[in-house]
Design a protein around this motif. Structure first.
Motif, PDB file in Angstrom:
ATOM      1  N   PRO A   1     -11.789  53.869  39.028  1.00 21.26           N
ATOM      2  CA  PRO A   1     -11.206  55.083  38.438  1.00 21.26           C
ATOM      3  C   PRO A   1     -12.263  55.996  37.799  1.00 21.26           C
ATOM      4  O   PRO A   1     -12.237  57.213  37.967  1.00 21.26           O
ATOM      5  N   SER A   2     -13.241  55.409  37.068  1.00 24.53           N
ATOM      6  CA  SER A   2     -14.263  56.282  36.462  1.00 24.53           C
ATOM      7  C   SER A   2     -15.169  56.874  37.529  1.00 24.53           C
ATOM      8  O   SER A   2     -15.606  58.017  37.411  1.00 24.53           O
ATOM      9  N   ILE A   3     -15.438  56.105  38.585  1.00 24.68           N
ATOM     10  CA  ILE A   3     -16.258  56.643  39.681  1.00 24.68           C
ATOM     11  C   ILE A   3     -15.516  57.771  40.382  1.00 24.68           C
ATOM     12  O   ILE A   3     -16.102  58.815  40.700  1.00 24.68           O
ATOM     13  N   ASP A   4     -14.195  57.591  40.599  1.00 26.79           N
ATOM     14  CA  ASP A   4     -13.380  58.656  41.200  1.00 26.79           C
ATOM     15  C   ASP A   4     -13.417  59.918  40.341  1.00 26.79           C
ATOM     16  O   ASP A   4     -13.550  61.036  40.849  1.00 26.79           O
ATOM     17  N   GLU A   5     -13.289  59.735  39.034  1.00 29.44           N
ATOM     18  CA  GLU A   5     -13.305  60.885  38.119  1.00 29.44           C
ATOM     19  C   GLU A   5     -14.666  61.597  38.189  1.00 29.44           C
ATOM     20  O   GLU A   5     -14.729  62.827  38.262  1.00 29.44           O
ATOM     21  N   LEU A   6     -15.732  60.822  38.167  1.00 28.04           N
ATOM     22  CA  LEU A   6     -17.071  61.402  38.275  1.00 28.04           C
ATOM     23  C   LEU A   6     -17.244  62.146  39.609  1.00 28.04           C
ATOM     24  O   LEU A   6     -17.844  63.230  39.665  1.00 28.04           O
ATOM     25  N   PHE A   7     -16.669  61.540  40.651  1.00 32.02           N
ATOM     26  CA  PHE A   7     -16.753  62.180  41.969  1.00 32.02           C
ATOM     27  C   PHE A   7     -16.014  63.521  41.967  1.00 32.02           C
ATOM     28  O   PHE A   7     -16.504  64.516  42.503  1.00 32.02           O
ATOM     29  N   GLN A   8     -14.831  63.559  41.338  1.00 29.41           N
ATOM     30  CA  GLN A   8     -14.070  64.812  41.246  1.00 29.41           C
ATOM     31  C   GLN A   8     -14.844  65.858  40.435  1.00 29.41           C
ATOM     32  O   GLN A   8     -14.875  67.036  40.788  1.00 29.41           O
ATOM     33  N   GLN A   9     -15.445  65.409  39.361  1.00 27.72           N
ATOM     34  CA  GLN A   9     -16.262  66.321  38.563  1.00 27.72           C
ATOM     35  C   GLN A   9     -17.445  66.850  39.388  1.00 27.72           C
ATOM     36  O   GLN A   9     -17.808  68.023  39.308  1.00 27.72           O
ATOM     37  N   SER A  10     -18.025  65.972  40.188  1.00 30.64           N
ATOM     38  CA  SER A  10     -19.147  66.409  41.022  1.00 30.64           C
ATOM     39  C   SER A  10     -18.686  67.405  42.075  1.00 30.64           C
ATOM     40  O   SER A  10     -19.426  68.333  42.416  1.00 30.64           O
ATOM     41  N   ASN A  11     -17.447  67.228  42.584  1.00 34.55           N
ATOM     42  CA  ASN A  11     -16.907  68.218  43.534  1.00 34.55           C
ATOM     43  C   ASN A  11     -16.805  69.584  42.868  1.00 34.55           C
ATOM     44  O   ASN A  11     -17.155  70.612  43.466  1.00 34.55           O
ATOM     45  N   SER A  12     -16.311  69.572  41.660  1.00 34.32           N
ATOM     46  CA  SER A  12     -16.173  70.827  40.915  1.00 34.32           C
ATOM     47  C   SER A  12     -17.554  71.456  40.699  1.00 34.32           C
ATOM     48  O   SER A  12     -17.753  72.653  40.890  1.00 34.32           O
ATOM     49  N   LYS A  13     -18.514  70.627  40.294  1.00 36.21           N
ATOM     50  CA  LYS A  13     -19.872  71.140  40.078  1.00 36.21           C
ATOM     51  C   LYS A  13     -20.495  71.591  41.396  1.00 36.21           C
ATOM     52  O   LYS A  13     -21.217  72.586  41.442  1.00 36.21           O
ATOM     53  N   PHE A  14     -20.185  70.866  42.467  1.00 34.66           N
ATOM     54  CA  PHE A  14     -20.696  71.241  43.780  1.00 34.66           C
ATOM     55  C   PHE A  14     -20.186  72.638  44.171  1.00 34.66           C
ATOM     56  O   PHE A  14     -20.943  73.469  44.664  1.00 34.66           O
ATOM     57  N   LEU A  15     -18.901  72.882  43.904  1.00 35.37           N
ATOM     58  CA  LEU A  15     -18.327  74.193  44.210  1.00 35.37           C
ATOM     59  C   LEU A  15     -18.969  75.277  43.339  1.00 35.37           C
ATOM     60  O   LEU A  15     -19.235  76.395  43.812  1.00 35.37           O
ATOM     61  N   MET A  16     -19.225  74.952  42.078  1.00 34.39           N
ATOM     62  CA  MET A  16     -19.877  75.914  41.187  1.00 34.39           C
ATOM     63  C   MET A  16     -21.294  76.235  41.686  1.00 34.39           C
ATOM     64  O   MET A  16     -21.715  77.399  41.708  1.00 34.39           O
ATOM     65  N   ILE A  17     -21.996  75.192  42.113  1.00 30.85           N
ATOM     66  CA  ILE A  17     -23.348  75.396  42.648  1.00 30.85           C
ATOM     67  C   ILE A  17     -23.283  76.240  43.913  1.00 30.85           C
ATOM     68  O   ILE A  17     -24.080  77.166  44.102  1.00 30.85           O
ATOM     69  N   ASP A  18     -22.330  75.956  44.762  1.00 31.35           N
ATOM     70  CA  ASP A  18     -22.160  76.725  45.999  1.00 31.35           C
ATOM     71  C   ASP A  18     -21.866  78.196  45.679  1.00 31.35           C
ATOM     72  O   ASP A  18     -22.432  79.101  46.303  1.00 31.35           O
ATOM     73  N   ASP A  19     -20.999  78.421  44.691  1.00 29.55           N
ATOM     74  CA  ASP A  19     -20.713  79.796  44.260  1.00 29.55           C
ATOM     75  C   ASP A  19     -21.980  80.473  43.738  1.00 29.55           C
ATOM     76  O   ASP A  19     -22.247  81.643  44.046  1.00 29.55           O
ATOM     77  N   SER A  20     -22.750  79.743  42.953  1.00 35.65           N
ATOM     78  CA  SER A  20     -24.000  80.296  42.415  1.00 35.65           C
ATOM     79  C   SER A  20     -24.958  80.662  43.550  1.00 35.65           C
ATOM     80  O   SER A  20     -25.604  81.709  43.528  1.00 35.65           O
ATOM     81  N   ILE A  21     -25.056  79.789  44.535  1.00 33.25           N
ATOM     82  CA  ILE A  21     -25.920  80.071  45.694  1.00 33.25           C
ATOM     83  C   ILE A  21     -25.459  81.342  46.396  1.00 33.25           C
ATOM     84  O   ILE A  21     -26.277  82.211  46.727  1.00 33.25           O
ATOM     85  N   ASN A  22     -24.149  81.458  46.605  1.00 37.34           N
ATOM     86  CA  ASN A  22     -23.615  82.657  47.270  1.00 37.34           C
ATOM     87  C   ASN A  22     -23.867  83.913  46.444  1.00 37.34           C
ATOM     88  O   ASN A  22     -24.187  84.973  46.983  1.00 37.34           O
ATOM     89  N   GLN A  23     -23.713  83.790  45.122  1.00 38.72           N
ATOM     90  CA  GLN A  23     -23.983  84.939  44.248  1.00 38.72           C
ATOM     91  C   GLN A  23     -25.446  85.352  44.317  1.00 38.72           C
ATOM     92  O   GLN A  23     -25.767  86.539  44.372  1.00 38.72           O
ATOM     93  N   ILE A  24     -26.328  84.374  44.320  1.00 36.29           N
ATOM     94  CA  ILE A  24     -27.763  84.684  44.401  1.00 36.29           C
ATOM     95  C   ILE A  24     -28.087  85.336  45.740  1.00 36.29           C
ATOM     96  O   ILE A  24     -28.830  86.328  45.795  1.00 36.29           O
ATOM     97  N   LYS A  25     -27.515  84.808  46.825  1.00 36.34           N
ATOM     98  CA  LYS A  25     -27.728  85.420  48.139  1.00 36.34           C
ATOM     99  C   LYS A  25     -27.241  86.857  48.150  1.00 36.34           C
ATOM    100  O   LYS A  25     -27.920  87.751  48.672  1.00 36.34           O
ATOM    101  N   GLN A  26     -26.077  87.099  47.566  1.00 36.30           N
ATOM    102  CA  GLN A  26     -25.527  88.457  47.516  1.00 36.30           C
ATOM    103  C   GLN A  26     -26.414  89.357  46.658  1.00 36.30           C
ATOM    104  O   GLN A  26     -26.646  90.516  46.983  1.00 36.30           O
ATOM    105  N   THR A  27     -26.917  88.810  45.566  1.00 34.75           N
ATOM    106  CA  THR A  27     -27.821  89.578  44.698  1.00 34.75           C
ATOM    107  C   THR A  27     -29.090  89.946  45.454  1.00 34.75           C
ATOM    108  O   THR A  27     -29.596  91.066  45.325  1.00 34.75           O
ATOM    109  N   ILE A  28     -29.596  89.029  46.267  1.00 34.62           N
ATOM    110  CA  ILE A  28     -30.793  89.322  47.079  1.00 34.62           C
ATOM    111  C   ILE A  28     -30.486  90.439  48.065  1.00 34.62           C
ATOM    112  O   ILE A  28     -31.287  91.367  48.226  1.00 34.62           O
TER     113      ILE A  28
END
Length: 147
Positions: free
Chosen positions: A35-62
């Motif tokens: 259960p704690s590993i699943d929760e950490l995995f879900q949190q990492s998915n959320s962070k992964f999406l945030m990182i992906d959004d940041s990458i897209n924002q940086i690309k758009q800024t470029i």
């Protein structure tokens, strides 16, 4: 699985390095921590999406940066061209004004030259007349002295 060290261990390590530690078989540890590993995995998915959004924002800024750069570069070139044209027009006006001043000064100097030449000619005529008169007087005096 060693609880104290929070890592997987082999049976040989249990006896040597982890003697007095609390440990569980891997299957029990997996069930306990899933259960704690699943929760950490879900949190990492959320962070992964945030990182992906940041990458897209940086690309758009470029992309925006490139676009803005081109726009500003074009503005600089346009303004520079306008300044060049303005300078060239100013140069033409100044050269025309200089030409007019030169013509005027040249005309004035040519008039003065003609006046001096006319005066010189008149003065020369006066000198010639004076010389011939003096020569005539000298001849009269010479003839009177001879008589």
């Amino acid at each position: 699985y060693c609880e104290n060290c929070d890592k997987l261990i082999c049976l040989r390590c249990v006896v040597i390095d982890h003697k007095n530690h609390s440990f569980h078989p891997l299957k029990e540890a997996a069930i306990k921590y899933k259960p704690s590993i699943d929760e950490l995995f879900q949190q990492s998915n959320s962070k992964f999406l945030m990182i992906d959004d940041s990458i897209n924002q940086i690309k758009q800024t470029i992309i925006n940066l490139e676009s803005k750069f081109k726009e500003i570069e074009n503005q600089i070139k346009e303004e520079t061209q306008k300044l060049k044209q303005s300078i060239e027009q100013r140069e033409k006006r100044l050269v025309q004004q200089l030409e007019e001043i030169k013509k005027q000064k040249k005309s004035e100097l040519e008039n003065q030259l003609k006046l001096f030449q006319d005066n010189k000619s008149s003065f020369q005529n006066t000198r010639d007349f004076t010389k011939s008169t003096l020569d005539g007087i000298s001849n009269i005096n010479s003839n009177n002295n001879n008589n």
